[in-house]
Design an enzyme around this catalytic site. Structure first.
Site, PDB file in Angstrom:
ATOM      1  N   LYS A 166      -8.203  -1.946 -16.299  1.00 57.44           N
ATOM      2  CA  LYS A 166      -7.167  -2.816 -15.744  1.00 57.44           C
ATOM      3  C   LYS A 166      -7.729  -4.027 -15.014  1.00 57.44           C
ATOM      4  O   LYS A 166      -7.166  -5.127 -15.083  1.00 57.44           O
ATOM      5  CB  LYS A 166      -6.258  -2.011 -14.815  1.00 57.44           C
ATOM      6  CG  LYS A 166      -5.370  -1.020 -15.535  1.00 57.44           C
ATOM      7  CD  LYS A 166      -4.492  -0.271 -14.552  1.00 57.44           C
ATOM      8  CE  LYS A 166      -3.512   0.652 -15.263  1.00 57.44           C
ATOM      9  NZ  LYS A 166      -4.173   1.681 -16.056  1.00 57.44           N
ATOM     10  N   GLU A 187      -2.236  -4.941  -6.468  1.00 55.77           N
ATOM     11  CA  GLU A 187      -1.374  -6.018  -6.940  1.00 55.77           C
ATOM     12  C   GLU A 187      -0.145  -6.132  -6.046  1.00 55.77           C
ATOM     13  O   GLU A 187       0.266  -5.151  -5.407  1.00 55.77           O
ATOM     14  CB  GLU A 187      -0.912  -5.753  -8.372  1.00 55.77           C
ATOM     15  CG  GLU A 187      -2.005  -5.814  -9.404  1.00 55.77           C
ATOM     16  CD  GLU A 187      -1.499  -5.488 -10.794  1.00 55.77           C
ATOM     17  OE1 GLU A 187      -2.215  -5.796 -11.754  1.00 55.77           O
ATOM     18  OE2 GLU A 187      -0.386  -4.917 -10.917  1.00 55.77           O
ATOM     19  N   HIS A 236       6.215   6.386 -11.429  1.00 60.34           N
ATOM     20  CA  HIS A 236       5.585   5.340 -12.245  1.00 60.34           C
ATOM     21  C   HIS A 236       5.323   5.796 -13.683  1.00 60.34           C
ATOM     22  O   HIS A 236       4.535   5.190 -14.397  1.00 60.34           O
ATOM     23  CB  HIS A 236       4.278   4.846 -11.610  1.00 60.34           C
ATOM     24  CG  HIS A 236       4.457   4.317 -10.221  1.00 60.34           C
ATOM     25  ND1 HIS A 236       5.106   3.144  -9.956  1.00 60.34           N
ATOM     26  CD2 HIS A 236       4.084   4.829  -9.021  1.00 60.34           C
ATOM     27  CE1 HIS A 236       5.127   2.928  -8.645  1.00 60.34           C
ATOM     28  NE2 HIS A 236       4.520   3.939  -8.058  1.00 60.34           N
ATOM     29  N   ARG A 278      -4.443   1.782 -27.337  1.00 66.43           N
ATOM     30  CA  ARG A 278      -4.216   3.030 -28.070  1.00 66.43           C
ATOM     31  C   ARG A 278      -2.789   3.036 -28.569  1.00 66.43           C
ATOM     32  O   ARG A 278      -2.010   2.131 -28.280  1.00 66.43           O
ATOM     33  CB  ARG A 278      -4.426   4.228 -27.145  1.00 66.43           C
ATOM     34  CG  ARG A 278      -3.601   4.113 -25.862  1.00 66.43           C
ATOM     35  CD  ARG A 278      -3.644   5.354 -25.015  1.00 66.43           C
ATOM     36  NE  ARG A 278      -3.114   5.151 -23.681  1.00 66.43           N
ATOM     37  CZ  ARG A 278      -1.837   5.162 -23.350  1.00 66.43           C
ATOM     38  NH1 ARG A 278      -0.922   5.334 -24.294  1.00 66.43           N
ATOM     39  NH2 ARG A 278      -1.447   4.990 -22.107  1.00 66.43           N
TER      40      ARG A 278
END
Length: 480
Positions: A115, A199, A234, A293
């Site tokens: 990420k 973030e 999440h 993926r």
């Protein structure tokens, strides 16, 4: 004819086995010491033993898997999703040992599977990103400095994460130290990498993702978007294609899809992948991450485009012709919805391992049930609680909703707790019916949903007690 080892389990292993066999290849499944009668083995032509009593010793063990490949003369490995599917070291090790990785090249996995690195890559090619750290955050002190700069609330997320694991929302600085350690610990245990990034947490966001696929000739195609905003912890539980939030805004749809393609082209992407975005109420979108993926929710894209993504993923790996030649060949029509079936309490949404006593279902027209469940199947705490996905397709969203409600009404699972009651309430709830929801939906509606679920569960219990009482009364009368 190639010998394909499926380095995974569950419903995705079944899905890959079907695709491999339809293409004329040999699907080879693995069994472990802690799951000797895995359901996916029935769909494979051959079985091999991956020795070990936990995930670290088996599905996450690169050396063992490569050794197994050599022993059984394997040509290629499909990783499914989870485990080593986004591990650049794994894909490189396969290549170094003369094996084909059915997924993107290791360089792309390195750039986009991590990420932190993927965010830096997005910035370089002009793709908008959420404000936050540009790389892995090394300490709580650094995390505090970044959080003060971008403002609370912030999202702490594992750089190697996926499936909703390794993510925490932090509302204020006093929570940061504990959450930082929690994310590090979960990331280390789940992915073998404790690194995390921070973030800005966008309030009331929509989770929109774009399915892409690249070939070995430098072409990258998109298959339009999916809405994945119904989430708990999440982690997605309901997905739709196309997005009801984007709706008829074809200019926005074109822009977000072309942005995903641009990012894929920048890294020479050459397999199936998903570019995920967070979209605010103002319809501005930001790059979130890329899953290098096949995704859990790939069936809804297959339904609206009519293209088998898993088969074409295998074709790409073997440099065979695809089912399409250009972007103009890929069109979408109608609407598809997917509901993830999980062994968990429908109210607390906590995992509830157990054994399925009985499974019965009726598919609606246009229905699809991708699962690994059967009577007597034991769902263990070692794995994700999801055991299946119920998918419907219709010419429009209204009809698709009717079909999935019909399907869930006629899906009966006994022996363990399941989230079907929660899914049914969501599909019938007014805001969801209108397509008015974002990633905060569960938090906003859970109290009302829980009351309805609890009430129906109590009514069922009362019905059972009444039936039992009548049966006893009849029995007593007969004895008299």
């Amino acid at each position: 004819m190639k010998r394909i080892l499926i380095a995974n389990r569950g419903e995705i292993a079944i899905r890959v086995a079907k695709a491999a066999r339809e293409l004329g290849h040999i699907a080879i499944g693995v069994w472990t010491d802690f799951e000797t009668n895995a359901p996916h083995l029935s769909y494979c032509q051959e079985w091999v033993h991956l020795a070990g009593n936990n995930n670290t010793e088996t599905f996450l063990n690169i050396k063992k898997i490569i050794s197994l490949c050599k022993e059984h003369k394997i040509d290629a490995v499909h990783p499914g999703y989870g485990f080593l599917s986004e591990n650049a070291e794994f894909s490189k090790a396969l290549k170094d040992n003369g094996l084909i990785f059915i997924g993107p090249k290791s360089e792309a996995v390195h750039l986009m599977g991590d990420k932190a690195i993927s965010k830096q890559t997005a910035v370089k090619c002009g793709v908008p990103v959420v404000p936050g750290s540009t790389g892995a955050v090394g300490s709580v002190e650094e995390a505090k400095e970044i959080s003060k700069k971008i403002g609370y609330p912030v999202l702490l997320k594992a750089v190697a994460g996926g499936g909703g694991k390794g993510m925490r929302v932090c509302q204020q600085e006093s929570e940061l130290a504990n959450l930082f350690e929690a994310v590090q610990r979960e990331s280390k245990n789940s992915f073998g990498n404790p690194d995390l990034l921070i973030e800005k947490y966008i309030v009331n966001p929509h989770h929109i993702e774009v399915q892409i696929m690249g070939d070995k000739k430098g072409n990258v195609f998109h298959f339009y978007e999916r809405e994945c905003s119904i989430q708990r912890r999440h982690q997605k539980i309901i997905e739709e294609a196309p997005s009801p939030f984007i709706g008829d805004d074809q200019a926005l749809r074109k822009r977000i899809c072309e942005t995903a393609v641009k990012l894929g082209q920048s890294v020479g992407y050459d397999s199936a992948g998903t570019v995920e975005f967070v979209m605010g109420e103002d319809r501005n979108f930001y790059f979130l991450e890329m899953n290098t993926r096949i995704q859990v929710e790939h069936p809804i894209t297959e339904e609206i485009t009519g293209i088998d993504l898993v088969s074409n993923m295998i074709r790409v790996a073997f440099e065979e012709p695809l089912d399409f030649k250009s972007q103009s060949d890929i069109i979408h029509y109608g609407h598809s919805i997917e509901a993830r079936l999980c062994a968990e309490d429908p109210i607390t949404m906590l995992p509830a391992a157990g054994t399925i006593e009985d499974l019965q279902y009726i598919l609606p027209q246009g229905g699809r049930f991708d699962h690994c469940a059967f009577s007597g199947y034991q769902i263990k705490s070692d794995f994700d609680p999801m055991f299946g996905k119920f998918i419907v397709y219709a010419t429009n969203r209204e009809l698709a909703l009717k079909k999935i409600i019909f399907g869930l009404d006629n899906l009966f699972i006994t022996g363990l707790k399941c989230n079907i009651p929660l899914l049914k309430e969501i599909f019938q709830e007014e805001d969801f019916q209108k397509g008015h929801y974002d990633t905060g939906y569960i938090g906003q509606h859970m109290d009302a949903l829980s009351k309805k679920i609890q009430s129906k569960m109590e009514n069922k219990q009362n019905e059972k007690l009444l039936e039992h009482g009548i049966a006893r009364l009849i029995d007593s009368t007969l004895k008299l």
